[in-house]
Every structure is written in C-alpha cells, then in structure tokens.
Design a protein around this motif. Structure first.
Motif, PDB file in Angstrom:
ATOM      1  N   VAL A 144       0.843  -1.204   0.000  1.00  0.00           N
ATOM      2  CA  VAL A 144       0.000   0.000   0.000  1.00  0.00           C
ATOM      3  C   VAL A 144       0.873   1.247   0.000  1.00  0.00           C
ATOM      4  O   VAL A 144       0.627   2.196  -0.740  1.00  0.00           O
ATOM      5  CB  VAL A 144      -0.962  -0.012   1.206  1.00  0.00           C
ATOM      6  CG1 VAL A 144      -1.649   1.331   1.381  1.00  0.00           C
ATOM      7  CG2 VAL A 144      -1.988  -1.121   1.049  1.00  0.00           C
ATOM      8  N   PHE A 145       1.935   1.234   0.806  1.00  0.00           N
ATOM      9  CA  PHE A 145       2.853   2.378   0.848  1.00  0.00           C
ATOM     10  C   PHE A 145       3.484   2.623  -0.514  1.00  0.00           C
ATOM     11  O   PHE A 145       3.564   3.759  -0.983  1.00  0.00           O
ATOM     12  CB  PHE A 145       3.937   2.125   1.897  1.00  0.00           C
ATOM     13  CG  PHE A 145       5.038   3.141   1.886  1.00  0.00           C
ATOM     14  CD1 PHE A 145       4.852   4.386   2.446  1.00  0.00           C
ATOM     15  CD2 PHE A 145       6.261   2.851   1.295  1.00  0.00           C
ATOM     16  CE1 PHE A 145       5.850   5.335   2.428  1.00  0.00           C
ATOM     17  CE2 PHE A 145       7.272   3.789   1.273  1.00  0.00           C
ATOM     18  CZ  PHE A 145       7.071   5.024   1.844  1.00  0.00           C
ATOM     19  N   MET A 146       3.933   1.554  -1.166  1.00  0.00           N
ATOM     20  CA  MET A 146       4.598   1.713  -2.460  1.00  0.00           C
ATOM     21  C   MET A 146       3.631   2.184  -3.539  1.00  0.00           C
ATOM     22  O   MET A 146       4.017   2.964  -4.414  1.00  0.00           O
ATOM     23  CB  MET A 146       5.282   0.414  -2.864  1.00  0.00           C
ATOM     24  CG  MET A 146       6.463   0.072  -1.967  1.00  0.00           C
ATOM     25  SD  MET A 146       7.292  -1.412  -2.451  1.00  0.00           S
ATOM     26  CE  MET A 146       8.525  -0.731  -3.539  1.00  0.00           C
ATOM     27  N   LEU A 147       2.391   1.722  -3.473  1.00  0.00           N
ATOM     28  CA  LEU A 147       1.409   2.166  -4.464  1.00  0.00           C
ATOM     29  C   LEU A 147       1.039   3.634  -4.291  1.00  0.00           C
ATOM     30  O   LEU A 147       0.692   4.312  -5.255  1.00  0.00           O
ATOM     31  CB  LEU A 147       0.156   1.297  -4.391  1.00  0.00           C
ATOM     32  CG  LEU A 147       0.304  -0.134  -4.910  1.00  0.00           C
ATOM     33  CD1 LEU A 147      -0.975  -0.928  -4.651  1.00  0.00           C
ATOM     34  CD2 LEU A 147       0.634  -0.128  -6.399  1.00  0.00           C
ATOM     35  N   ALA A 203      14.709  12.600  -7.872  1.00  0.00           N
ATOM     36  CA  ALA A 203      16.096  12.565  -8.319  1.00  0.00           C
ATOM     37  C   ALA A 203      16.967  12.079  -7.165  1.00  0.00           C
ATOM     38  O   ALA A 203      16.846  12.547  -6.038  1.00  0.00           O
ATOM     39  CB  ALA A 203      16.544  13.940  -8.767  1.00  0.00           C
ATOM     40  N   VAL A 204      17.833  11.119  -7.456  1.00  0.00           N
ATOM     41  CA  VAL A 204      18.712  10.556  -6.430  1.00  0.00           C
ATOM     42  C   VAL A 204      20.152  10.743  -6.870  1.00  0.00           C
ATOM     43  O   VAL A 204      20.523  10.377  -7.993  1.00  0.00           O
ATOM     44  CB  VAL A 204      18.404   9.048  -6.224  1.00  0.00           C
ATOM     45  CG1 VAL A 204      19.382   8.438  -5.228  1.00  0.00           C
ATOM     46  CG2 VAL A 204      16.987   8.845  -5.765  1.00  0.00           C
ATOM     47  N   ASN A 205      20.963  11.304  -5.985  1.00  0.00           N
ATOM     48  CA  ASN A 205      22.398  11.482  -6.220  1.00  0.00           C
ATOM     49  C   ASN A 205      23.138  10.806  -5.078  1.00  0.00           C
ATOM     50  O   ASN A 205      22.953  11.169  -3.913  1.00  0.00           O
ATOM     51  CB  ASN A 205      22.777  12.963  -6.278  1.00  0.00           C
ATOM     52  CG  ASN A 205      22.095  13.668  -7.418  1.00  0.00           C
ATOM     53  OD1 ASN A 205      22.072  13.167  -8.541  1.00  0.00           O
ATOM     54  ND2 ASN A 205      21.521  14.827  -7.131  1.00  0.00           N
ATOM     55  N   PHE A 206      23.972   9.828  -5.415  1.00  0.00           N
ATOM     56  CA  PHE A 206      24.761   9.127  -4.408  1.00  0.00           C
ATOM     57  C   PHE A 206      26.158   8.909  -4.971  1.00  0.00           C
ATOM     58  O   PHE A 206      26.338   8.181  -5.955  1.00  0.00           O
ATOM     59  CB  PHE A 206      24.107   7.798  -4.034  1.00  0.00           C
ATOM     60  CG  PHE A 206      24.857   7.044  -2.982  1.00  0.00           C
ATOM     61  CD1 PHE A 206      24.875   7.492  -1.677  1.00  0.00           C
ATOM     62  CD2 PHE A 206      25.554   5.900  -3.304  1.00  0.00           C
ATOM     63  CE1 PHE A 206      25.570   6.798  -0.695  1.00  0.00           C
ATOM     64  CE2 PHE A 206      26.258   5.196  -2.336  1.00  0.00           C
ATOM     65  CZ  PHE A 206      26.263   5.649  -1.021  1.00  0.00           C
ATOM     66  N   LEU A 261       9.825   7.235  -5.523  1.00  0.00           N
ATOM     67  CA  LEU A 261      10.083   7.553  -4.118  1.00  0.00           C
ATOM     68  C   LEU A 261      10.008   6.314  -3.247  1.00  0.00           C
ATOM     69  O   LEU A 261      10.866   6.092  -2.384  1.00  0.00           O
ATOM     70  CB  LEU A 261       9.082   8.603  -3.637  1.00  0.00           C
ATOM     71  CG  LEU A 261       9.137   8.957  -2.147  1.00  0.00           C
ATOM     72  CD1 LEU A 261      10.484   9.563  -1.808  1.00  0.00           C
ATOM     73  CD2 LEU A 261       8.014   9.904  -1.798  1.00  0.00           C
ATOM     74  N   ALA A 262       9.013   5.473  -3.457  1.00  0.00           N
ATOM     75  CA  ALA A 262       8.850   4.277  -2.632  1.00  0.00           C
ATOM     76  C   ALA A 262      10.056   3.359  -2.771  1.00  0.00           C
ATOM     77  O   ALA A 262      10.533   2.790  -1.787  1.00  0.00           O
ATOM     78  CB  ALA A 262       7.575   3.540  -3.008  1.00  0.00           C
ATOM     79  N   LEU A 263      10.568   3.205  -3.970  1.00  0.00           N
ATOM     80  CA  LEU A 263      11.732   2.347  -4.187  1.00  0.00           C
ATOM     81  C   LEU A 263      12.969   2.920  -3.503  1.00  0.00           C
ATOM     82  O   LEU A 263      13.750   2.175  -2.894  1.00  0.00           O
ATOM     83  CB  LEU A 263      11.984   2.162  -5.684  1.00  0.00           C
ATOM     84  CG  LEU A 263      13.143   1.245  -6.047  1.00  0.00           C
ATOM     85  CD1 LEU A 263      12.890  -0.163  -5.529  1.00  0.00           C
ATOM     86  CD2 LEU A 263      13.347   1.227  -7.555  1.00  0.00           C
ATOM     87  N   ALA A 264      13.146   4.222  -3.583  1.00  0.00           N
ATOM     88  CA  ALA A 264      14.294   4.854  -2.922  1.00  0.00           C
ATOM     89  C   ALA A 264      14.221   4.645  -1.410  1.00  0.00           C
ATOM     90  O   ALA A 264      15.226   4.309  -0.769  1.00  0.00           O
ATOM     91  CB  ALA A 264      14.339   6.339  -3.261  1.00  0.00           C
ATOM     92  N   LEU A 265      13.043   4.830  -0.819  1.00  0.00           N
ATOM     93  CA  LEU A 265      12.883   4.626   0.626  1.00  0.00           C
ATOM     94  C   LEU A 265      13.055   3.155   0.999  1.00  0.00           C
ATOM     95  O   LEU A 265      13.626   2.829   2.038  1.00  0.00           O
ATOM     96  CB  LEU A 265      11.519   5.137   1.076  1.00  0.00           C
ATOM     97  CG  LEU A 265      11.343   6.652   1.019  1.00  0.00           C
ATOM     98  CD1 LEU A 265       9.910   7.036   1.332  1.00  0.00           C
ATOM     99  CD2 LEU A 265      12.303   7.333   1.978  1.00  0.00           C
ATOM    100  N   PHE A 266      12.567   2.261   0.140  1.00  0.00           N
ATOM    101  CA  PHE A 266      12.697   0.829   0.398  1.00  0.00           C
ATOM    102  C   PHE A 266      14.172   0.417   0.381  1.00  0.00           C
ATOM    103  O   PHE A 266      14.628  -0.320   1.265  1.00  0.00           O
ATOM    104  CB  PHE A 266      11.907   0.041  -0.644  1.00  0.00           C
ATOM    105  CG  PHE A 266      11.947  -1.434  -0.436  1.00  0.00           C
ATOM    106  CD1 PHE A 266      11.296  -2.017   0.631  1.00  0.00           C
ATOM    107  CD2 PHE A 266      12.645  -2.255  -1.311  1.00  0.00           C
ATOM    108  CE1 PHE A 266      11.324  -3.387   0.834  1.00  0.00           C
ATOM    109  CE2 PHE A 266      12.684  -3.620  -1.124  1.00  0.00           C
ATOM    110  CZ  PHE A 266      12.025  -4.194  -0.052  1.00  0.00           C
TER     111      PHE A 266
END
Length: 116
Positions: A58-61, A68-71, A80-85
């Motif tokens: 539910v959170f990911m949906l 944008a991700v910089n590492f 966003l959900a994938l980055a947080l996961f």
C-alpha cells in the motif's frame, strides 16, 4: 456475589441425574492452555510478515512519484517508494551486520573466560 464472578469455594456435587447449573459451570476451573510450539511461533511469524507486506505494498502504491537521487558518482531518477525501500533495506543490513559482530565478540569473550 454476581453470577459472572467466580466463587472461591468448589461447588457442591449435583445430585445424580440432574444437570449442572450455570453457576456450577462458572466455578469449574478452565482447562489448561495448549502449549506453545515452534509451529505456532512460525504461524505467528507468517501472519505478521503477510500483514507487513500488505502495508508495504500500500505504501509503495501511494508513493509512485519519481525523485532525483544522487549518491557519490551515481545519479538518476527512481520512484520515491523504491528509494525509501532501498534505504530501509540498507539500514537493516547495516544493523544486522553490527549486531552479528557484537554477538561474535561476546561469544569469544565467554569462551575465553570459560577456558580460564
């Protein structure tokens, strides 16, 4: 005393041929609980895991927007959900590694003290 409360004294045995009254049923002790087993613990773990996955889905949906991700030298765009996961999994791996190292350290200490 209310019928819903148990009495401290055992009931008098009912005359033969007569069914026990409702008060007698309240006074009789409850049967012992079934013992806990590994299978019951596994079942509880499975239920908690399934509920956790439902909450995660539910959170990911609900968080499908791209960010944008910089590492270090890597940069890109991910949901966003994938980055947080990924960040959560990385934190769990780090915590597990530190915990395993500490347990290993304590086991070595116990072995050394046992030999002395």
């Amino acid at each position: 005393m209310s019928v819903l409360h148990r009495t401290r004294h055992a009931p008098k045995p009912a005359a033969s041929g007569t069914p026990p009254s409702a008060v007698d049923e309240l006074v009789t002790p409850l049967p012992a609980r079934a013992p806990r087993t590994r299978l019951s613990g596994a079942w509880l773990g499975i239920c908690v895991t399934v509920l956790s996955f439902v909450v995660l889905i539910v959170f990911m949906l609900q968080n499908t927007g791209s960010v944008a991700v910089n590492f270090l030298w890597l940069n890109g765009s991910v949901p966003l959900a994938l980055a947080l996961f990924i960040a959560g999994v990385a934190a769990a791996v780090l915590a597990t590694t530190i915990g395993a190292a500490r347990m290993t350290q304590l086991r070595r200490l116990v072995r050394r003290r046992g030999k002395d």
